[in-house]
Write a protein that holds these residues in place. Structure first.
Motif, mmCIF file in Angstrom:
data_model
loop_
_atom_site.group_PDB
_atom_site.id
_atom_site.type_symbol
_atom_site.label_atom_id
_atom_site.label_comp_id
_atom_site.label_asym_id
_atom_site.label_seq_id
_atom_site.Cartn_x
_atom_site.Cartn_y
_atom_site.Cartn_z
ATOM 1 N N PHE B 118 9.570 -39.164 27.656
ATOM 2 C CA PHE B 118 10.294 -38.264 26.765
ATOM 3 C C PHE B 118 11.636 -38.839 26.320
ATOM 4 O O PHE B 118 12.050 -38.700 25.174
ATOM 5 N N ILE B 119 12.349 -39.470 27.250
ATOM 6 C CA ILE B 119 13.699 -39.928 26.933
ATOM 7 C C ILE B 119 13.714 -41.333 26.350
ATOM 8 O O ILE B 119 14.511 -41.648 25.471
ATOM 9 N N SER B 120 12.842 -42.201 26.830
ATOM 10 C CA SER B 120 12.894 -43.573 26.336
ATOM 11 C C SER B 120 12.313 -43.678 24.929
ATOM 12 O O SER B 120 12.596 -44.621 24.200
ATOM 13 N N ASN B 121 11.538 -42.680 24.514
ATOM 14 C CA ASN B 121 10.999 -42.658 23.159
ATOM 15 C C ASN B 121 12.044 -42.067 22.216
ATOM 16 O O ASN B 121 12.454 -40.930 22.371
ATOM 17 N N GLU B 122 12.491 -42.862 21.235
ATOM 18 C CA GLU B 122 13.578 -42.440 20.351
ATOM 19 C C GLU B 122 13.280 -41.134 19.637
ATOM 20 O O GLU B 122 14.155 -40.293 19.447
ATOM 21 N N GLU B 123 12.038 -40.948 19.245
ATOM 22 C CA GLU B 123 11.670 -39.746 18.484
ATOM 23 C C GLU B 123 11.757 -38.483 19.332
ATOM 24 O O GLU B 123 12.360 -37.495 18.935
ATOM 25 N N SER B 124 11.154 -38.531 20.512
ATOM 26 C CA SER B 124 11.153 -37.314 21.328
ATOM 27 C C SER B 124 12.541 -37.056 21.915
ATOM 28 O O SER B 124 12.918 -35.918 22.176
ATOM 29 N N LYS B 125 13.310 -38.116 22.093
ATOM 30 C CA LYS B 125 14.659 -37.952 22.644
ATOM 31 C C LYS B 125 15.495 -37.028 21.768
ATOM 32 O O LYS B 125 16.315 -36.272 22.241
ATOM 33 N N GLN B 126 15.243 -37.081 20.445
ATOM 34 C CA GLN B 126 16.038 -36.263 19.545
ATOM 35 C C GLN B 126 15.847 -34.778 19.782
ATOM 36 O O GLN B 126 16.716 -33.977 19.452
ATOM 37 N N LYS B 127 14.736 -34.416 20.396
ATOM 38 C CA LYS B 127 14.491 -32.994 20.676
ATOM 39 C C LYS B 127 15.511 -32.457 21.668
ATOM 40 O O LYS B 127 15.643 -31.248 21.836
ATOM 41 N N LEU B 128 16.215 -33.363 22.324
ATOM 42 C CA LEU B 128 17.222 -32.918 23.290
ATOM 43 C C LEU B 128 18.311 -32.092 22.630
ATOM 44 O O LEU B 128 18.876 -31.193 23.240
ATOM 45 N N VAL B 129 18.630 -32.396 21.387
ATOM 46 C CA VAL B 129 19.749 -31.708 20.736
ATOM 47 C C VAL B 129 19.512 -30.204 20.606
ATOM 48 O O VAL B 129 20.333 -29.414 21.075
ATOM 49 N N PRO B 130 18.384 -29.765 20.013
ATOM 50 C CA PRO B 130 18.165 -28.314 19.976
ATOM 51 C C PRO B 130 18.015 -27.712 21.375
ATOM 52 O O PRO B 130 18.431 -26.584 21.616
ATOM 53 N N ILE B 131 17.468 -28.478 22.313
ATOM 54 C CA ILE B 131 17.343 -27.984 23.687
ATOM 55 C C ILE B 131 18.721 -27.719 24.270
ATOM 56 O O ILE B 131 18.977 -26.659 24.852
ATOM 57 N N MET B 132 19.625 -28.671 24.090
ATOM 58 C CA MET B 132 20.972 -28.522 24.637
ATOM 59 C C MET B 132 21.695 -27.352 23.973
ATOM 60 O O MET B 132 22.417 -26.601 24.629
ATOM 61 N N SER B 133 21.487 -27.191 22.662
ATOM 62 C CA SER B 133 22.137 -26.079 21.950
ATOM 63 C C SER B 133 21.686 -24.740 22.492
ATOM 64 O O SER B 133 22.505 -23.859 22.770
ATOM 65 N N THR B 134 20.375 -24.608 22.653
ATOM 66 C CA THR B 134 19.830 -23.345 23.147
ATOM 67 C C THR B 134 20.323 -23.057 24.562
ATOM 68 O O THR B 134 20.709 -21.930 24.889
ATOM 69 N N LEU B 135 20.328 -24.086 25.395
ATOM 70 C CA LEU B 135 20.802 -23.927 26.768
ATOM 71 C C LEU B 135 22.229 -23.406 26.779
ATOM 72 O O LEU B 135 22.567 -22.464 27.483
ATOM 73 N N LEU B 136 23.069 -24.039 25.981
ATOM 74 C CA LEU B 136 24.480 -23.678 25.942
ATOM 75 C C LEU B 136 24.655 -22.212 25.557
ATOM 76 O O LEU B 136 25.353 -21.445 26.213
ATOM 77 N N GLU B 137 23.933 -21.844 24.476
ATOM 78 C CA GLU B 137 24.071 -20.487 23.961
ATOM 79 C C GLU B 137 23.586 -19.456 24.961
ATOM 80 O O GLU B 137 24.285 -18.501 25.288
ATOM 81 N N GLU B 138 22.364 -19.653 25.459
ATOM 82 C CA GLU B 138 21.759 -18.623 26.296
ATOM 83 C C GLU B 138 22.368 -18.535 27.685
ATOM 84 O O GLU B 138 22.509 -17.449 28.247
ATOM 85 N N LEU B 139 22.748 -19.680 28.255
ATOM 86 C CA LEU B 139 23.378 -19.621 29.580
ATOM 87 C C LEU B 139 24.706 -18.880 29.498
ATOM 88 O O LEU B 139 25.054 -18.120 30.390
ATOM 89 N N ASN B 140 25.444 -19.102 28.427
ATOM 90 C CA ASN B 140 26.724 -18.409 28.286
ATOM 91 C C ASN B 140 26.550 -16.930 27.990
ATOM 92 O O ASN B 140 27.303 -16.094 28.468
ATOM 93 N N ALA B 141 25.514 -16.605 27.190
ATOM 94 C CA ALA B 141 25.328 -15.209 26.793
ATOM 95 C C ALA B 141 24.606 -14.391 27.859
ATOM 96 O O ALA B 141 25.027 -13.297 28.208
ATOM 97 N N LYS B 142 23.485 -14.945 28.343
ATOM 98 C CA LYS B 142 22.645 -14.140 29.239
ATOM 99 C C LYS B 142 22.621 -14.627 30.681
ATOM 100 O O LYS B 142 22.116 -13.955 31.558
#
Lengths: 278, 380
Positions: B118-142
């Motif tokens: 998942f991480i060493s593949n450049e394409e799938s690695k980019q999925k980390l950005v929306p994952i990190m955004s969602t984590l940030l939002e939801e952990l802080n809110a809920k």
């Protein structure tokens, strides 16, 4: 006595590999498994008994390099005895390499102006073992404190026992630290080749849980003796006079041992050489 | 979710073979300054000795919590993949609750990399950005977040509130339910707790529960301590008519807080009676003072106690902190002459404790101590 040796150069140029091969008894194949060096790796290598080389193996990635010249500048570049800068011969970023090299020199000049600088050009895929050993021999030669004295004593010894050639090796790394020859020899690379051969043999011995002690090789033209010499060295004596029996040479080596032991203790008083003649 | 552990930024850092340690992604962007990263990078992408350990480093008014991962394999350039997914908080924030989440996320990413690169593949690695955004939002809110990563993997994380360590439960403490006992789901709890539940009535003390439920004393203590940790029960002292209580400043709550009033009146009214009046109840509480036993209170305020159960009154007052118990602590005043048991008369052991430990009743202890001229009894 401690001497600080900086090992710097581009990332992936082979610094850690070389250090492992020379000082940690790695074989070339082992070094392929090495990971990247994170920041600075420190190691202490005992050399010739009373000399300790404080090796600073510095990771060559951009982030680290920039750090060395800024926040870590004093820490890295002070009290340096020797700077070894490694270039990768296949590098595509020569300008960047030069820029870093220049920054290194500037920093060294400011902080350790008396340091000696060595440049090694390395080719990663071709393992040129002879070249590497020669390079490191020269570097280490510069670090040995009483090397002149060692050489003159070796010359005396060789002349007294009528040897063609005498080599002195450091015990752990088998780097040639001193030699004497009475006439020109054909193969200029013989030292490195011999170092390598003996090192490989030593490794094979250790795999059988045996330790290498001594060797005698003879044919109609010459006799070669390799033996433990002092607590930190091995000696190799080449005799081309067939009339001298092995026993005599071996006794001479044994007697010379005591003298050279004393030499290794830097503050020891000078003694004259006493040898038994045939 | 308290503002204490608010996550200011989530970053993903990697070791690049020629550039070295860098921040590949961060949300929000540009949060971590170049200077901050340079200062702490050696604790983000670390030497082998610090790898796979949770590391928190504080610098420049920020706290960075991460777990540097190293996956060794010859397929990676330089034989290893090094990365770190971490959180940034304010330096003064309490971040204990975030630590298990950071560790869990590093485990998730490691598994994803080992299973599908998942991480060493450049394409799938980019999925980390929306994952990190969602984590940030939801952990802080809920305080929790559930995220599907791909068809076969989902991330679940939740902030577990850190509670204070509970008090040590003594044999003479009395556990009482803070909520209605009937709302308690027995089956969710362990066997020991289930066995002692019936005996927790707000009047039985630990030693008594142990004896009647036939459960070993220490097990009862631990089970009750567990219930205490989760706020299911609270501890009060043994009720006796000879007990002395006094009010605390918190009794003012009864006047100020309407919901506490309601709760109180409902709790203390004798079953079958009309609801007690606030005036009566308040008068009763105020009637408690040093020197006045519950027995005294009962005789003095007999009229007010018409509709009020005095035991429930005391119990409620203790649970809410309106009143506190005044205990008697015997102290041996002079040295020399030994009365039994000497080691308990130091001023640190209450009558409750001594009676529990020795099996004496209050009256017996009282008689014994009153006759001993060397013992002084303090009220605390």
């Amino acid at each position: 006595m401690k001497k600080k040796v900086l090992l710097m150069g581009k990332s992936g140029s082979g610094k850690t590999s070389m250090r492992s091969i020379i000082f940690a008894n790695y074989i070339a194949r082992d070094t392929r498994r090495l990971g990247a060096t994170i920041d600075v790796e420190h190691s202490h290598v005992r050399f010739l008994g009373n000399l300790v080389l404080n090796l600073w193996d510095c990771g060559g990635q951009d982030t680290f390099m920039e750090n060395y010249f800024t926040s870590q500048r004093d820490n890295i570049f002070r009290n340096v005895e020797v700077l070894i800068y490694v270039f990768d011969v296949e590098s595509r970023e020569l300008e960047k390499d030069m820029h870093y090299y220049q920054s290194c020199l500037e920093a060294i000049l400011q902080n350790s102006p008396d340091a000696k600088v060595f440049c090694l050009v390395h080719k990663m895929d071709l393992v040129q073992e002879d070249q590497r050993d020669l390079a490191w021999s020269s570097i280490v030669y510069q670090l040995i404190p009483n090397v002149q004295q060692l050489e003159s004593n070796l010359r005396n010894f060789a002349q007294i026992i009528e040897a063609d050639e005498v080599l002195l090796f450091e015990r752990a790394t088998f780097l040639v630290i001193s030699h004497y020859q009475c006439k020109e020899q054909r193969d200029a690379h013989r030292f490195e080749k011999i170092s390598n051969i003996i090192k490989q043999f030593k490794l094979s011995c250790s795999k059988l849980a045996a330790s290498f002690q001594s060797m005698e090789v003879r044919n109609s033209n010459f006799a070669a003796f390799i033996d433990v010499f002092t607590s930190n060295t091995y000696v190799m004596v080449i005799m081309s006079d067939p009339s001298i029996p092995s026993a005599a040479t071996l006794i001479n080596i044994r007697n010379a041992r005591k003298h050279f032991e004393k030499l290794e203790r830097v503050d020891g008083p000078k003694h004259s050489l006493h040898m038994r003649m045939r | 979710m308290g503002s204490n552990s608010r996550i200011e930024c989530i970053f993903f850092s990697e070791f690049h073979p020629t550039l070295g340690p860098k921040i590949t992604y961060q949300v929000p962007e540009e949060y971590i300054s170049r200077e901050l990263f340079d200062t702490v990078q050696v604790y983000i992408i670390t030497k082998p000795e610090l790898q796979n350990k949770l590391i928190t480093v504080t610098a420049m008014e920020k706290k960075l919590i991460g777990c540097p991962v190293c996956i060794e394999h010859k397929k990676y350039s330089r034989n290893a993949l090094l990365f770190n997914l971490g959180f940034v908080c304010d330096a003064r924030a309490k971040t204990c609750a975030l630590e298990p989440i950071v560790k869990k996320l590093s485990g998730y990413l490691t598994t994803l990399e080992l299973e599908s690169g998942f991480i060493s593949n450049e394409e799938s690695k980019q999925k980390l950005v929306p994952i990190m955004s969602t984590l940030l939002e939801e952990l802080n809110a809920k305080g929790e977040c559930t995220l599907p990563i791909d068809e076969s993997n989902t991330i679940h994380v939740k902030l577990i509130d850190q509670r204070k360590d509970p008090l040590i439960v003594q044999e003479y403490d009395v556990p009482v339910f803070t909520e209605c006992k009937d709302e308690f789901f027995r089956s969710q709890w362990d066997l020991t707790t289930q066995q002692i539940l019936a005996y927790i009535d707000g009047f039985r003390h630990i030693q008594k529960i142990s004896a009647e439920a036939d459960v070993e004393l220490n097990l009862v203590r631990i089970a009750v301590q567990n219930l205490l940790y989760y706020g299911v029960v609270t501890l009060v002292s043994i009720f006796q008519y000879s007990n002395v209580y006094c009010t605390t400043p918190k009794v003012q709550n009864l006047i100020d807080n309407k919901s506490v009033q309601e709760e109180c009146l409902l709790y203390v009214t004798k079953p079958g009676q009309k609801r007690a009046s606030l005036r009566d109840v308040f008068q009763l509480y105020c009637g408690l003072s040093p020197g006045t036993t519950v027995r005294d209170l009962c005789s003095r305020y007999a009229q007010q106690l018409h509709r009020v159960d005095e035991r429930k009154l005391i119990q409620f007052g203790l649970m809410k902190g309106f009143i506190r118990r005044l205990q008697k602590y015997p102290v041996k005043a002079t040295r020399g002459d030994r009365s039994r048991p000497p080691q308990l008369y130091t001023g640190c052991h209450s009558y409750d404790e001594i009676c529990c430990k020795t099996g004496m009743s209050y009256r017996e202890l009282d008689e014994r101590l009153e006759n001993d001229p060397n013992i002084i009894v303090c009220w605390k």
